[in-house]
Design a protein around this motif. Structure first.
Motif, PDB file in Angstrom:
ATOM      1  N   TYR A 220     -17.657 -14.490  -6.000  1.00  0.00           N
ATOM      2  CA  TYR A 220     -18.543 -14.628  -5.823  1.00  0.00           C
ATOM      3  C   TYR A 220     -18.962 -13.163  -4.442  1.00  0.00           C
ATOM      4  N   VAL A 221     -18.783 -13.712  -3.052  1.00  0.00           N
ATOM      5  CA  VAL A 221     -18.429 -13.407  -2.131  1.00  0.00           C
ATOM      6  C   VAL A 221     -17.425 -12.263  -2.308  1.00  0.00           C
TER       7      VAL A 221
ATOM      8  N   LYS B 153     -16.702  -3.237  -3.889  1.00  0.00           N
ATOM      9  CA  LYS B 153     -17.041  -2.309  -4.811  1.00  0.00           C
ATOM     10  C   LYS B 153     -15.454  -1.993  -5.526  1.00  0.00           C
TER      11      LYS B 153
ATOM     12  N   PHE C  36     -17.564 -10.353  -4.410  1.00  0.00           N
ATOM     13  CA  PHE C  36     -17.683  -9.181  -5.160  1.00  0.00           C
ATOM     14  C   PHE C  36     -18.960  -7.783  -4.331  1.00  0.00           C
ATOM     15  N   LEU C  37     -19.696  -9.101  -3.554  1.00  0.00           N
ATOM     16  CA  LEU C  37     -20.775  -8.957  -2.641  1.00  0.00           C
ATOM     17  C   LEU C  37     -20.495  -7.607  -1.574  1.00  0.00           C
ATOM     18  N   PHE C  38     -19.077  -7.821  -1.323  1.00  0.00           N
ATOM     19  CA  PHE C  38     -18.557  -7.364  -0.076  1.00  0.00           C
ATOM     20  C   PHE C  38     -17.639  -5.548  -0.449  1.00  0.00           C
TER      21      PHE C  38
END
Length: 513
Positions: A105-106, A112, A108-110
């Motif tokens: 999840y982390v 792209k 995909f947060l940073f």
């Protein structure tokens, strides 16, 4: 007694004669791959592992992944091999699952883009290469422009999960050797962590060799480097000429080249010119497409993020250059992989100056017609150079930086080179000889390490060639192995002897601690 039980009994009887003192910490690990359902691939890795065990005395452990169905536990255990699950359901295993989910999840947060994925590392290890190549190998896409959390989450999560589970295993039991066939895609993570822990990675597919480098390119360069300066030029010329004569007939000393060209047609030069409708007053430049989803990051550096992007950008530049004949050549094995062949890119930019070579024609016509060749890092790069054809490469192939290729490692240089191909000249004689020496040494190294070249293995591969259905393959191989081991000692086959030689050399060189 079932066929499998009979084979296991015969196998156990042979290895029970071997006396090995197992050291408590160091282990020989075998990676369970997609070939797990293939009886011979499991058997082969077991035999090779026993060769290494004979010399170093380490216990053998087969690592079983999450998805593999271990149909042949009985056979694996008959070698005296312990089976270990990579993914455990104990408390620590559950913590690892939650940690991996959180890390994904982390991520995909940073991150792209596909390039972000290529660059992704955990604790300085570049596992992003493995994740990227796994996605384009298993999904119907040849490139990743933007990451899609719905499509890509599980692939990335599974790679991160594998990393932390292997880290746990290797922390508890030190890997001395890691035996594997496939060293790309998610299996690259096994290799990275084994190397980090000081293990030797053993290649056991077409050849048996210590792959102790982070890059396949460096390993193959080391193979080729051995003694090439001492080889007589006249003999090299004779050997390389013979190599290309057999190549023209659809055969090669390299198994993957032989497989890709075996059913391709060779035609005369004038027939090819007519079919391609090219201008004989212009130079002919071949753009050699790779299998676009076949592990583009197997080597360490590329100008573009993958094979598809490299091909697309090359065609985009070529579409504006009218001073040469551009000919696009599809890879002969593209049908066996998901995604496109790359042929559609020849028409994407409204190109009317790029011809597409008939898929049924062999590479022989390339050698007859080409004034220059473009590849990322294909074997064609050294083969064409040995024929005096200049080659532009955009990836750091194992033969890069030796002195006979034209290396385009910046986009500005690449565009400049393509715009000036109308002035390209054949390679100088000294560069051609240099390429021939390295090609010769590479072929000799490959032959030296190819351990499946005896009557035993040929009988197996004949079955594999004739039977496409895995269940039928395995049933026939079961009979073949049982009949063979009724009359012969499996320790006499080449794959076992090669493992003994390789492990003995490793000990003599002071590499066994």
């Amino acid at each position: 007694m079932s066929k499998l039980s009979r084979l296991a009994m015969l196998n156990k009887e042979i290895w029970s004669k071997e006396k090995n003192v197992h050291c408590s910490k160091n282990k020989i690990f075998i990676v369970s791959e997609t070939e797990i359902d293939n009886l011979f691939m499991n058997f082969k890795k077991g035999v090779i592992a026993k060769g290494f065990q004979k010399k170093c005395g380490c216990e053998i452990v087969q690592l079983i992944g999450k998805k593999e169905q271990v149909i042949y536990n009985t056979l694996i255990e008959s070698f005296g091999i312990r089976i270990e699950k990579v993914y455990k359901l104990d408390t620590i295993g559950k913590i690892i699952e939650w940690l991996s989910m959180f890390k994904t999840y982390v991520f995909f947060l940073f991150n792209k883009s596909g390039q972000d994925l290529v660059n992704y590392k955990i604790e300085s290890l570049p596992i992003g290469y493995a994740l990227y190549d796994k996605i384009i190998r298993t999904q119907d896409r040849n490139t990743i422009d933007n990451l899609d959390i719905k499509k890509d989450f599980m692939d990335i999560y599974e790679g991160i999960l594998l990393y932390y589970n292997l880290k746990r295993i290797f922390r508890k039991e030190h890997p001395k050797y890691l035996l594997m066939m496939e060293r790309c895609y998610q299996y690259y993570i096994y290799k990275l962590l084994a190397l980090k822990n000081g293990a030797k990675v053993i290649r056991c597919h077409d050849i048996i060799a210590i792959d102790q480098y982070a890059s396949l390119a460096e390993n193959e360069r080391e193979i080729a480097k051995k003694g090439y300066k001492e080889i007589d030029n006249a003999y090299i010329n004779k050997y390389i000429n013979s190599y290309f004569n057999t190549y023209r007939k659809g055969k090669s000393d390299l198994s993957w080249v032989n497989y890709g060209n075996s059913d391709k047609k060779d035609i005369e030069l004038e027939e090819a010119v007519s079919k391609l409708n090219i201008d004989r007053n212009k130079k002919c430049v071949f753009i050699m497409a790779h299998v676009l989803s076949d592990a583009p990051h197997i080597n360490s550096g590329m100008l573009y993020k993958d094979y598809y992007t490299a091909l697309k950008e090359t065609i985009k530049i070529a579409s504006e250059i009218k001073s040469v004949n551009w000919i696009l050549k599809m890879h002969p094995e593209y049908k066996g992989f998901p995604g496109a062949s790359g042929e559609e890119l020849a028409y994407e930019f409204g190109c009317n100056n790029i011809s597409v070579l008939d898929k049924n024609l062999s590479n022989s016509i390339v050698f007859k017609l080409a004034d220059a060749i473009i590849t990322v890092q294909g074997t064609i790069g050294i083969e064409a150079s040995a024929r005096g054809i200049p080659v532009i490469i955009t990836g750091k192939a194992w033969y890069a930086d030796i002195g006979f290729t034209i290396n385009a490692y910046t986009k500005e240089k690449y565009k400049y080179l393509l715009n000036n191909l109308y002035r390209i000249k054949p390679l100088r004689k000294d560069k051609v000889m240099l390429a021939k020496k390295w090609l010769y040494s590479y072929l000799m190294g490959y032959k030296m390490l190819q351990a499946s070249d005896d009557d035993f293995s040929k009988g197996i591969y004949d079955i594999l060639d004739k039977e496409n259905i895995i269940e039928r393959q395995n049933n026939i191989i079961l009979n073949y192995l049982s009949d063979y081991m009724d009359k012969n000692d499996i320790r006499d086959v080449n794959i076992y002897k090669a493992a003994l030689r390789l492990s003995k050399g490793d000990i003599e060189n002071g590499n066994i601690r």
